[in-house]
Design an enzyme around this catalytic site. Structure first.
Site, PDB file in Angstrom:
ATOM      1  CB  SER A 119      69.363  84.074  45.919  1.00 52.63           C
ATOM      2  OG  SER A 119      70.207  84.584  44.796  1.00 52.63           O
ATOM      3  CG  ASP A 173      68.097  91.821  46.188  1.00 53.68           C
ATOM      4  OD1 ASP A 173      69.277  91.712  45.746  1.00 53.68           O
ATOM      5  OD2 ASP A 173      67.753  90.601  46.653  1.00 53.68           O
ATOM      6  CG  HIS A 206      70.668  89.049  47.557  1.00 51.63           C
ATOM      7  ND1 HIS A 206      69.571  88.740  46.919  1.00 51.63           N
ATOM      8  CD2 HIS A 206      71.512  88.194  47.212  1.00 51.63           C
ATOM      9  CE1 HIS A 206      69.520  87.663  46.397  1.00 51.63           C
ATOM     10  NE2 HIS A 206      70.646  86.934  46.688  1.00 51.63           N
TER      11      HIS A 206
END
Length: 228
Positions: A119, A173, A206
């Site tokens: 991320s 995600d 995610h």
């Protein structure tokens, strides 16, 4: 930043390779250190030292100014290339380059250093890897995006113009959009002409899952074995 501001898992045998992995927003290096524990249990990458740096705590606009571990300030996740904290990003890049330099000074061949992140940490890993003056073994970018994409071509160092990038993203995600991953892949391949090993996971949100880590492990093995 030095390796003192990180979780460091020393090599189990002679140290000849290093894997540096940057966590995501609000996390710490501890959140990803289990990767190395898994490798150690299975006697994988015994020659590799694992470094999981901790981001500094700072106010983050995206989260109403709350202070949390963050590699740079985030304003929005609605568009990939609008209002970026360039100075904060470059500050983190400088710190990552410092860790890489430390490893080189310890005698590690830069081509046996792999840089990765998840991320927000993946964004810093991409930026740090592409702008590093030392040739790296590879860059792993999980559930992330390419920051400063409008100017990255002029920032990329010749040393890493052919460095392989492992890119993985969950199709479900809801934080860093899957399209951001696809757009990043397109920029890396079509604009920067980087070799990219792309993996997408239909049911993944995610986060990371065992298949993704296994895919990354196979990619890492090729780099470390090829450079042995």
């Amino acid at each position: 930043m030095t390796t003192a501001a990180a979780i460091v898992v020393p090599a189990a045998t002679k140290h000849t390779a290093t894997f540096i992995f940057l966590h995501g927003l609000g996390d710490t290096g501890a959140g990803w250190s289990s990767i190395s524990e898994n490798f150690r249990l299975r006697r994988k990458f015994d020659e590799c030292t694992f470094i999981f740096p901790h981001a500094p705590r700072m106010p983050v606009d995206l989260n109403m100014g709350m202070r949390m571990p963050s590699w740079f300030n985030l304003y929005t996740l609605s568009e990939m290339d609008t209002r970026e904290d360039e100075s904060g990003m470059l500050s983190s890049v400088e710190k990552v380059h410092g860790i890489i330099q430390e490893q080189i000074e310890k005698g590690i061949n830069s081509e046996r250093i792999i840089l990765g992140g998840f991320s927000q940490g993946g964004a810093v890993a991409l930026l740090s890897g592409l702008t590093c003056k030392h040739k790296l073994g590879g860059i792993a970018a999980l559930s992330t995006w390419l920051p400063l994409s409008k100017k990255i071509a002029s920032m990329t160092q010749d040393a890493n113009k052919e460095t392989c990038i492992f890119q993985a993203h969950g199709e479900m995600d809801g934080v860093v959009k899957f399209k951001w991953g696809e757009d990043t892949k397109a920029i890396l391949q079509e604009k920067l002409h980087q070799p990219v090993e792309w993996h997408s996971y239909p049911d993944l949100d995610h986060s990371a899952d065992p298949q993704e880590i296994m895919d990354m492990e196979r990619w890492m093995q090729k780099i470390i074995a090829d450079q042995a």
